[in-house]
Design a protein around this motif. Structure first.
Motif, mmCIF file in Angstrom:
data_model
loop_
_atom_site.group_PDB
_atom_site.id
_atom_site.type_symbol
_atom_site.label_atom_id
_atom_site.label_comp_id
_atom_site.label_asym_id
_atom_site.label_seq_id
_atom_site.Cartn_x
_atom_site.Cartn_y
_atom_site.Cartn_z
ATOM 1 N N VAL A 122 54.286 -69.179 2.695
ATOM 2 C CA VAL A 122 53.471 -70.524 2.965
ATOM 3 C C VAL A 122 54.728 -71.490 2.249
ATOM 4 N N VAL A 123 55.037 -72.543 3.301
ATOM 5 C CA VAL A 123 55.904 -73.651 2.738
ATOM 6 C C VAL A 123 55.408 -74.764 2.940
ATOM 7 N N LEU A 124 55.496 -75.673 1.617
ATOM 8 C CA LEU A 124 55.093 -77.145 1.715
ATOM 9 C C LEU A 124 56.157 -77.857 1.580
ATOM 10 N N TYR A 125 56.244 -78.760 2.705
ATOM 11 C CA TYR A 125 57.593 -79.519 2.719
ATOM 12 C C TYR A 125 56.863 -81.158 2.053
ATOM 13 N N LEU A 126 57.655 -81.547 1.118
ATOM 14 C CA LEU A 126 57.058 -82.751 0.479
ATOM 15 C C LEU A 126 58.337 -83.644 0.589
ATOM 16 N N GLU A 127 57.971 -85.173 1.048
ATOM 17 C CA GLU A 127 58.937 -86.028 1.167
ATOM 18 C C GLU A 127 59.426 -86.568 -0.468
ATOM 19 N N ASP A 128 60.553 -86.364 -0.448
ATOM 20 C CA ASP A 128 61.106 -86.931 -1.944
ATOM 21 C C ASP A 128 60.921 -88.429 -2.303
ATOM 22 N N ASP A 129 60.960 -89.325 -1.158
ATOM 23 C CA ASP A 129 60.625 -90.656 -1.625
ATOM 24 C C ASP A 129 59.361 -91.442 -0.857
ATOM 25 N N GLY A 130 58.292 -90.737 -0.671
ATOM 26 C CA GLY A 130 57.160 -91.230 -0.183
ATOM 27 C C GLY A 130 56.102 -90.003 0.303
ATOM 28 N N PRO A 131 54.922 -90.595 0.762
ATOM 29 C CA PRO A 131 53.911 -89.545 0.911
ATOM 30 C C PRO A 131 54.115 -88.605 2.034
ATOM 31 N N GLY A 132 54.910 -88.496 2.669
ATOM 32 C CA GLY A 132 54.993 -87.537 3.700
ATOM 33 C C GLY A 132 54.794 -85.893 3.316
ATOM 34 N N CYS A 133 54.120 -85.292 4.084
ATOM 35 C CA CYS A 133 53.819 -83.779 3.545
ATOM 36 C C CYS A 133 53.445 -83.008 4.920
ATOM 37 N N GLU A 134 54.306 -81.931 4.910
ATOM 38 C CA GLU A 134 53.916 -81.056 5.962
ATOM 39 C C GLU A 134 53.625 -79.535 5.271
ATOM 40 N N LEU A 135 52.885 -78.575 6.230
ATOM 41 C CA LEU A 135 52.519 -77.220 5.495
ATOM 42 C C LEU A 135 53.052 -76.463 6.855
ATOM 43 N N GLY A 136 53.764 -75.366 6.286
ATOM 44 C CA GLY A 136 54.201 -74.224 7.367
ATOM 45 C C GLY A 136 54.153 -73.066 6.805
ATOM 46 N N VAL A 137 54.361 -72.201 7.726
ATOM 47 C CA VAL A 137 54.084 -70.738 7.415
ATOM 48 C C VAL A 137 55.185 -69.969 8.291
ATOM 49 N N LEU A 138 55.907 -68.922 7.763
ATOM 50 C CA LEU A 138 56.666 -67.898 8.412
ATOM 51 C C LEU A 138 56.243 -66.583 8.111
ATOM 52 N N VAL A 139 56.463 -65.831 9.020
ATOM 53 C CA VAL A 139 56.269 -64.292 9.181
ATOM 54 C C VAL A 139 57.506 -63.512 9.520
ATOM 55 N N THR A 140 58.045 -63.010 8.618
ATOM 56 C CA THR A 140 59.332 -62.078 9.032
ATOM 57 C C THR A 140 59.524 -60.892 8.422
ATOM 58 N N VAL A 141 60.552 -60.081 8.969
ATOM 59 C CA VAL A 141 60.833 -58.744 8.398
ATOM 60 C C VAL A 141 62.356 -58.959 7.785
ATOM 61 N N VAL A 142 62.638 -60.518 7.640
ATOM 62 C CA VAL A 142 64.024 -60.627 7.137
ATOM 63 C C VAL A 142 63.821 -60.891 5.691
ATOM 64 N N ASP A 143 64.407 -60.281 4.777
ATOM 65 C CA ASP A 143 64.222 -60.671 3.491
ATOM 66 C C ASP A 143 64.623 -61.862 3.128
ATOM 67 N N PRO A 144 63.816 -62.229 1.893
ATOM 68 C CA PRO A 144 64.326 -63.731 1.371
ATOM 69 C C PRO A 144 65.435 -63.890 1.068
#
Length: 145
Positions: A122-144
């Motif tokens: 689960v990935v939370l993308y937050l804007e550094d200099d503003g209120p932007g916010c996005e929520l993502g997910v990834l499913v993989t067999v590729v190791d981190p």
């Protein structure tokens, strides 16, 4: 989308076959060994004033927390993975394998579970200099990274 919808999407991503090459897939992409999806996108709400954007950020953070709670009930406590060292390696020219390149370039950390033979992040993308916010997910067999 509701948290229940997010869970159904994640379950579908966990069981779906991976394509042989990168292709668009709904609000994300799929490729060899991975599926990604953007659950909440700032692009859907570019219009509006600062108050609206702050309210959407609060909603995004609440949905992130709710999703983490439900996935933790399913699979136990997540690994909290710092992406700092991968960011440093990327800045020196190392190529980070998909689907990890986007989170590494955009986030400080992510929550990660091992669900059977696949990683779920689960990935939370937050804007550094503003209120932007996005929520993502990834499913993989590729190791981190």
């Amino acid at each position: 989308m509701t948290t229940a919808h997010h869970l159904r999407l994640i379950d579908g991503m966990r069981t779906r076959e991976f394509p042989l090459e990168r292709v668009p897939a709904g609000s994300g992409s799929s490729g060899p060994g991975y599926h990604t999806a953007l659950l909440l996108s700032e692009d859907d709400h570019r219009d509006g004033d600062e108050v609206d954007r702050l309210e959407r950020r609060a909603q995004c953070l609440a949905e992130h927390d709710a999703l983490l709670a439900l996935l933790t009930m399913r699979w136990g406590e997540p690994q909290i993975v710092s992406l700092w060292s991968a960011q440093e390696r990327m800045m020196t020219g190392e190529v980070i394998a998909e689907p990890w390149a986007d989170p590494v370039a955009s986030c400080e950390h992510l929550q990660l579970w091992r669900a059977e033979d696949r990683w779920v992040a689960v990935v939370l993308y937050l804007e550094d200099d503003g209120p932007g916010c996005e929520l993502g997910v990834l499913v993989t067999v590729v190791d981190p990274p």
